[in-house]
Design a protein around this motif. Structure first.
Motif, PDB file in Angstrom:
ATOM      1  N   SER A   1     -18.181  41.320  79.145  1.00  0.00           N
ATOM      2  CA  SER A   1     -19.626  41.301  79.367  1.00  0.00           C
ATOM      3  C   SER A   1     -20.410  40.922  78.137  1.00  0.00           C
ATOM      4  O   SER A   1     -21.620  40.737  78.201  1.00  0.00           O
ATOM      5  CB  SER A   1     -20.091  42.682  79.841  1.00  0.00           C
ATOM      6  N   GLY A   2     -19.746  40.786  76.980  1.00  0.00           N
ATOM      7  CA  GLY A   2     -20.464  40.482  75.744  1.00  0.00           C
ATOM      8  C   GLY A   2     -21.045  41.705  75.085  1.00  0.00           C
ATOM      9  O   GLY A   2     -21.843  41.584  74.157  1.00  0.00           O
ATOM     10  N   GLY A   3     -20.658  42.900  75.546  1.00  0.00           N
ATOM     11  CA  GLY A   3     -21.215  44.119  74.981  1.00  0.00           C
ATOM     12  C   GLY A   3     -20.613  44.519  73.649  1.00  0.00           C
ATOM     13  O   GLY A   3     -21.069  45.477  73.031  1.00  0.00           O
ATOM     14  N   ALA A   4     -19.567  43.824  73.204  1.00  0.00           N
ATOM     15  CA  ALA A   4     -18.942  44.149  71.924  1.00  0.00           C
ATOM     16  C   ALA A   4     -18.368  42.877  71.324  1.00  0.00           C
ATOM     17  O   ALA A   4     -17.950  41.966  72.041  1.00  0.00           O
ATOM     18  CB  ALA A   4     -17.847  45.194  72.104  1.00  0.00           C
ATOM     19  N   THR A   5     -18.355  42.817  70.008  1.00  0.00           N
ATOM     20  CA  THR A   5     -17.749  41.683  69.309  1.00  0.00           C
ATOM     21  C   THR A   5     -16.265  41.981  69.084  1.00  0.00           C
ATOM     22  O   THR A   5     -15.919  43.001  68.484  1.00  0.00           O
ATOM     23  CB  THR A   5     -18.446  41.446  67.960  1.00  0.00           C
ATOM     24  N   PRO A   6     -15.358  41.124  69.553  1.00  0.00           N
ATOM     25  CA  PRO A   6     -13.930  41.463  69.492  1.00  0.00           C
ATOM     26  C   PRO A   6     -13.313  41.193  68.123  1.00  0.00           C
ATOM     27  O   PRO A   6     -13.795  40.364  67.351  1.00  0.00           O
ATOM     28  CB  PRO A   6     -13.327  40.524  70.538  1.00  0.00           C
ATOM     29  N   GLU A   7     -12.234  41.929  67.844  1.00  0.00           N
ATOM     30  CA  GLU A   7     -11.331  41.548  66.760  1.00  0.00           C
ATOM     31  C   GLU A   7     -10.494  40.367  67.256  1.00  0.00           C
ATOM     32  O   GLU A   7     -10.060  40.341  68.403  1.00  0.00           O
ATOM     33  CB  GLU A   7     -10.386  42.698  66.419  1.00  0.00           C
ATOM     34  N   ARG A   8     -10.266  39.424  66.392  1.00  0.00           N
ATOM     35  CA  ARG A   8      -9.495  38.236  66.787  1.00  0.00           C
ATOM     36  C   ARG A   8      -8.229  38.155  65.922  1.00  0.00           C
ATOM     37  O   ARG A   8      -8.297  37.976  64.710  1.00  0.00           O
ATOM     38  CB  ARG A   8     -10.343  36.981  66.623  1.00  0.00           C
ATOM     39  N   TRP A   9      -7.084  38.316  66.567  1.00  0.00           N
ATOM     40  CA  TRP A   9      -5.784  38.239  65.919  1.00  0.00           C
ATOM     41  C   TRP A   9      -5.101  36.946  66.356  1.00  0.00           C
ATOM     42  O   TRP A   9      -5.252  36.512  67.501  1.00  0.00           O
ATOM     43  CB  TRP A   9      -4.896  39.417  66.313  1.00  0.00           C
ATOM     44  N   THR A  10      -4.309  36.363  65.452  1.00  0.00           N
ATOM     45  CA  THR A  10      -3.579  35.138  65.777  1.00  0.00           C
ATOM     46  C   THR A  10      -2.118  35.309  65.408  1.00  0.00           C
ATOM     47  O   THR A  10      -1.785  35.640  64.258  1.00  0.00           O
ATOM     48  CB  THR A  10      -4.167  33.931  65.018  1.00  0.00           C
ATOM     49  N   LEU A  11      -1.249  35.082  66.391  1.00  0.00           N
ATOM     50  CA  LEU A  11       0.194  35.186  66.194  1.00  0.00           C
ATOM     51  C   LEU A  11       0.798  33.790  66.318  1.00  0.00           C
ATOM     52  O   LEU A  11       0.789  33.190  67.404  1.00  0.00           O
ATOM     53  CB  LEU A  11       0.809  36.130  67.234  1.00  0.00           C
ATOM     54  N   GLU A  12       1.286  33.255  65.195  1.00  0.00           N
ATOM     55  CA  GLU A  12       1.823  31.904  65.185  1.00  0.00           C
ATOM     56  C   GLU A  12       3.239  31.890  65.767  1.00  0.00           C
ATOM     57  O   GLU A  12       3.912  32.926  65.898  1.00  0.00           O
ATOM     58  CB  GLU A  12       1.850  31.353  63.752  1.00  0.00           C
ATOM     59  N   GLU A  13       3.728  30.666  66.082  1.00  0.00           N
ATOM     60  CA  GLU A  13       5.059  30.524  66.656  1.00  0.00           C
ATOM     61  C   GLU A  13       6.149  31.002  65.694  1.00  0.00           C
ATOM     62  O   GLU A  13       7.217  31.461  66.127  1.00  0.00           O
ATOM     63  CB  GLU A  13       5.312  29.066  67.048  1.00  0.00           C
ATOM     64  N   ASP A  14       5.873  30.880  64.371  1.00  0.00           N
ATOM     65  CA  ASP A  14       6.883  31.310  63.399  1.00  0.00           C
ATOM     66  C   ASP A  14       6.883  32.821  63.165  1.00  0.00           C
ATOM     67  O   ASP A  14       7.620  33.333  62.323  1.00  0.00           O
ATOM     68  CB  ASP A  14       6.691  30.574  62.067  1.00  0.00           C
ATOM     69  N   GLY A  15       6.035  33.548  63.908  1.00  0.00           N
ATOM     70  CA  GLY A  15       5.992  34.994  63.792  1.00  0.00           C
ATOM     71  C   GLY A  15       4.959  35.522  62.818  1.00  0.00           C
ATOM     72  O   GLY A  15       4.739  36.749  62.744  1.00  0.00           O
ATOM     73  N   SER A  16       4.302  34.643  62.055  1.00  0.00           N
ATOM     74  CA  SER A  16       3.277  35.101  61.122  1.00  0.00           C
ATOM     75  C   SER A  16       2.050  35.573  61.890  1.00  0.00           C
ATOM     76  O   SER A  16       1.678  35.009  62.918  1.00  0.00           O
ATOM     77  CB  SER A  16       2.893  33.981  60.150  1.00  0.00           C
ATOM     78  N   LEU A  17       1.431  36.627  61.389  1.00  0.00           N
ATOM     79  CA  LEU A  17       0.304  37.267  62.076  1.00  0.00           C
ATOM     80  C   LEU A  17      -0.922  37.235  61.175  1.00  0.00           C
ATOM     81  O   LEU A  17      -0.879  37.672  60.019  1.00  0.00           O
ATOM     82  CB  LEU A  17       0.658  38.714  62.428  1.00  0.00           C
ATOM     83  N   GLU A  18      -2.030  36.711  61.715  1.00  0.00           N
ATOM     84  CA  GLU A  18      -3.298  36.696  60.977  1.00  0.00           C
ATOM     85  C   GLU A  18      -4.213  37.767  61.565  1.00  0.00           C
ATOM     86  O   GLU A  18      -4.560  37.718  62.749  1.00  0.00           O
ATOM     87  CB  GLU A  18      -3.967  35.321  61.073  1.00  0.00           C
ATOM     88  N   ALA A  19      -4.580  38.737  60.713  1.00  0.00           N
ATOM     89  CA  ALA A  19      -5.412  39.855  61.169  1.00  0.00           C
ATOM     90  C   ALA A  19      -6.840  39.660  60.681  1.00  0.00           C
ATOM     91  O   ALA A  19      -7.061  39.143  59.591  1.00  0.00           O
ATOM     92  CB  ALA A  19      -4.859  41.175  60.647  1.00  0.00           C
ATOM     93  N   PRO A  20      -7.839  40.074  61.475  1.00  0.00           N
ATOM     94  CA  PRO A  20      -9.230  39.989  61.019  1.00  0.00           C
ATOM     95  C   PRO A  20      -9.527  41.099  60.023  1.00  0.00           C
ATOM     96  O   PRO A  20      -8.790  42.093  59.936  1.00  0.00           O
ATOM     97  CB  PRO A  20     -10.020  40.191  62.311  1.00  0.00           C
ATOM     98  N   PRO A  21     -10.610  40.984  59.243  1.00  0.00           N
ATOM     99  CA  PRO A  21     -10.960  42.072  58.319  1.00  0.00           C
ATOM    100  C   PRO A  21     -11.493  43.289  59.071  1.00  0.00           C
ATOM    101  O   PRO A  21     -12.102  43.165  60.133  1.00  0.00           O
ATOM    102  CB  PRO A  21     -12.046  41.447  57.447  1.00  0.00           C
TER     103      PRO A  21
END
Length: 828
Positions: free
Chosen positions: A183-203
């Motif tokens: 609904s747009g009531g909250a701003t999400p955390e955005r995580w990215t999981l690459e094919e090589d298994g590396s994970l990018e976490a938001p602050p």
């Protein structure tokens, strides 16, 4: 479907564990996919489905058999409350997701189950769904009932990046229910999981940790592997378990939907500016007719009549985006002025001679002298009030009364010809130039005699643009009527696309009042293109605004009184400062103030009648042409008519030629343009300031006024803001702190909650109905005399306009502080 399945499909309830629930034609795509995944061992909550066949009868109420069966749900699903969701045979398909189109009802108890199922079922026949579906069809509606998951964290995951198309998992997460994200009531955390298994976490993560993010990524990948193509899943974490709530194919990958057809970038010689105010997105092929008929064809003669030293406006489509420029009187072709380089200004001694001897400049100087001597600006304003506006109103009433579907092709084509003729009426441009001159005179005299800037001067005119406030005033009347009717007040607590249809059954008097309001105020395009639905086509949005006004207790009388008080205070201050001036100065101020107050309402008024309503009427004509062409297999869908130019669409009624391929190409090029926005300018801007001081007094006044007015309307170019603050033009004084709500167009009005800071590319006069719900306003484009600035001042809310990239920088739910006095928006 087997005979056994067909027999069982007639059952009123089907459990997710029943093999028949895996048949999309019975359970709908959403429920069928979940049934398949549940049988495969995925952690899918249990559920029951009201099959599509049980709800196939077109009626307003649930069939008695369905109502009786729903009484058994507490025995079948002991955990409660429940989530009641759509499962149409058309949604979650490879062709279209229908995301957000159908109703979802959460937190449902036994006594509200039948009403929730009915709301979801009826949402399948809403105007919004019909428009979204186009030629694809809406499918049949099944309804899925499941226990609600008391989520500690929830969100979505894409197994392929929907923006870049890269094969990596993108996870968006919020604390609590996933509905806050959707609904747009909250701003999400955005995580990215690459094919090589590396994970990018938001602050600053709070919803997930790396372990949970990897578990969600693994779940999404397993769903993709099982279903055989990239997936968009919804998930929830509760009590240590990771639940799968939905899975559907990703339909928004690059290449999905309209094919992206690249457009060669060919930049004509000279300096070109993109009009982000009127066209924040690429204009449709059909919609271009408003620009050509109302601006390009009309402005040359209007400039000549007033003595403006602009020969003509020119437009060029560069990379799918519309760019404009103004060609001065007597200017050589761009290629003779040095091509793409910066045009060099002649020396002043040569300019002085040219002003006196150049035939075209002399003609414009004489025209300006006649215009000021005859008081053409005041005459134009009077003609608008007494002649042109009544003529437009009478003609529009006749047009709205027409049954376009009953017209022959020849009669429909004649109506389009007539509409284009009226769009080209000179009143739109004449009133604009007259307004600029009259209001500029007030700004100039206040600067000279009082030392006031434009913002201070405009306080003298507050509250006079009644066209900006009248729709909200009438809406407040509806809110008062609704508040006095308990049944209507209860109905407005849960507004959906079907609510307008149900008004008459609940309260016939209120239904008639609402219908009158729609007829009087809603046939206006909220943007400057026929491609966008208007509020008359989405009346449920107006009912939500009625509900908002009940909540905030909006008082138009208090609003008008506040504006009158500020206007009077500004006038009293000016008169005190002028008390020591000569009588001639005081008389001059009063004369110019009176003229400006008469002219000021005309700006928004003429946009309403010559642009907003005319665009809506053009849209209705386009849709009727589109329906006929689609029925004759000359277009793939009704909405494809917007990707034909207006006169080509007219010709298609008679020539029998197939327009599917031209429409496909135009749609693909517009989609490519939207994905590849062009720069704000091409070429080098002219150097130096216009030498207006070399002109005779009348010509100097006219040309200074037009330059001032256009600058105050469009605003000065702004650099992109940083991540700490957003800076723009102060447009309406005051300071307000609240939650940001990014609204990219009128199709997102339903996101707005009372007290929100609305952040948008721009607004048109049609947005005036949502201003009572706003706490403050921030726009990407516009100046202090633009529509959003005028409407904000009329409603007394802080506003910052022309902020450049506010819609990109700010996010839904962020806390921001808007200072409409300094033009600064603080984040956090």
């Amino acid at each position: 479907m087997t005979n056994d399945q067909a027999t069982r499909a007639t059952a009123v309830l089907v459990g997710l564990d029943d093999p028949v629930a895996e048949v999309p034609a019975i359970a709908g795509n959403k429920a069928a996919t979940l049934a398949v995944l549940r049988r495969a061992g995925f952690e899918v909550p249990p559920g029951v489905v009201v099959p599509a066949g049980s709800l196939s009868v077109v009626a307003d109420e649930l069939p008695a058999s369905v109502q009786a069966a729903l009484l058994k749900v507490p025995e079948l699903l002991e955990a409660r409350p429940w989530a009641v969701r759509s499962s149409s045979t058309a949604e979650d398909s490879e062709q279209a997701s229908f995301a957000g189109q159908f109703e979802t009802v959460l937190g449902v108890e036994a006594d509200g189950l039948a009403d929730a199922v009915r709301r979801v079922w009826r949402s399948g026949v809403s105007d919004r769904v019909r428009a979204y579906a186009g030629g694809r069809g809406r499918g049949r509606m099944a309804v899925l009932i499941q226990p609600m998951i008391a989520a500690e964290a929830a969100g979505v995951a894409f197994t392929t990046d929907p923006v870049s198309g890269r094969h990596r998992t993108v996870i968006e997460a919020v604390e609590g229910l996933g509905e806050r994200l959707v609904s747009g009531g909250a701003t999400p955390e955005r995580w990215t999981l690459e094919e090589d298994g590396s994970l990018e976490a938001p602050p600053g993560t709070t919803a997930l940790d790396p372990g949970k993010a990897r578990a969600i990524g693994d779940l999404a990948r397993r769903v993709e592997d099982h279903l055989g193509r990239p997936q968009d899943i919804e998930w929830a974490i509760a009590g240590g378990s990771l639940w799968l709530l939905q899975a559907r194919p990703i339909t928004t990958l690059p290449g999905a939907g309209p094919e992206l057809i690249p457009i060669p970038i060919e930049v004509p010689p000279g300096y070109w500016e993109r009009d982000a105010f009127h066209e924040p997105v690429p204009i449709s092929s059909f919609g271009k007719v408003m620009l050509t008929e109302q601006v390009l064809k009309v402005l040359p003669s209007v400039f000549a009549e007033f003595g403006v030293l602009i020969d003509r406006p020119e437009a060029a489509v560069i990379g799918g985006w519309m760019y404009n420029r103004l060609v001065p009187v007597g200017a050589p072709p761009a290629e003779r002025r040095g091509g793409r380089g910066r045009p060099s200004a002649p020396p002043r001694w040569l300019l002085r001679i040219l002003m006196r001897v150049h035939p075209a400049i002399r003609r414009r100087t004489r025209a300006a002298r006649r215009a000021i001597a005859s008081d053409l600006p005041h005459t134009v304003i009077r003609r608008w009030n007494e002649e042109w506006r009544p003529e437009h109103q009478e003609e529009i009433a006749r047009a709205l009364a027409l049954d376009l579907g009953a017209l022959s092709d020849e009669e429909l084509a004649a109506q389009l010809d007539r509409r284009l003729e009226l769009v080209a009426h000179p009143s739109h441009a004449m009133v604009a130039v007259a307004y600029w001159i009259v209001v500029y005179e007030l700004a100039a005299v206040c600067r000279e005699l009082l030392g006031w800037d434009t913002a201070k001067t405009l306080a003298l005119l507050e509250g006079l643009s009644t066209t900006s406030t009248e729709p909200a005033r009438q809406l407040a009347g509806l809110a008062q009527l609704a508040e006095s009717r308990p049944a209507i007040r209860e109905l407005l607590t849960r507004v959906d696309e079907t609510t307008p249809e149900r008004l008459a059954d609940v309260d016939a008097e209120f239904a008639r009042a609402f219908e009158r309001y729609v007829e009087a105020n809603a046939h206006r395009s909220a943007r400057y293109d026929v491609v966008d639905p208007n509020l008359a086509e989405t009346p449920h949005l107006l009912l939500r605004l009625v509900a908002d006004q009940i909540e905030i207790e909006f008082s138009p009388d208090d609003l008008a009184e506040g504006a009158r008080r500020r206007r009077d205070e500004a006038a009293d201050e000016a008169r005190r400062l002028l008390a020591s001036h000569p009588e001639a100065d005081r008389e001059r101020f009063e004369r110019i103030l009176a003229r400006a107050r008469e002219a000021y309402p005309a700006w928004e008024d003429r946009v309403w009648w010559t642009q907003s309503v005319q665009t809506a009427l053009l849209r209705y004509l386009a849709l009727e042409i589109g329906r006929r062409l689609a029925d004759r297999d000359r277009l793939s869908a009704v909405g494809d008519v917007f990707f034909l130019e207006a006169r080509d669409a007219r010709s298609a009624l008679f020539d029998g030629a197939d327009r599917r391929e031209p429409a496909r190409v135009a749609k693909g090029r517009r989609a490519w343009a939207m994905a590849n926005p062009g720069p704000s300018t091409y070429g080098e801007p002219p150097s130096g300031e216009p030498p207006f001081d070399l002109l005779p007094p009348a010509a100097r006044l006219v040309n200074q006024a037009v330059l001032w007015g256009s600058t105050q309307f469009f605003g000065e170019p702004k650099r992109a803001s940083d991540t700490a603050t957003v800076v723009g033009t102060p447009a309406s004084a005051g300071r307000y702190k609240g939650a940001a709500r990014v609204v990219m167009g009128e199709h997102e009005f339903e996101k707005i909650r009372a007290g929100d800071v609305v952040v948008c590319p721009t607004t048109s006069p049609a947005w005036s109905v949502v201003f009572p719900s706003m706490g403050a306003l921030v726009t990407d484009s516009g100046g202090i005399l633009s529509h959003p600035a005028i409407i904000a001042r009329e409603h007394g809310i802080p506003a910052v306009v022309g902020a450049g990239n506010a819609t990109s920088l700010l996010r839904d739910g962020q806390t921001v502080t808007v200072d409409g006095t300094t033009g600064v928006v603080e984040i956090g």
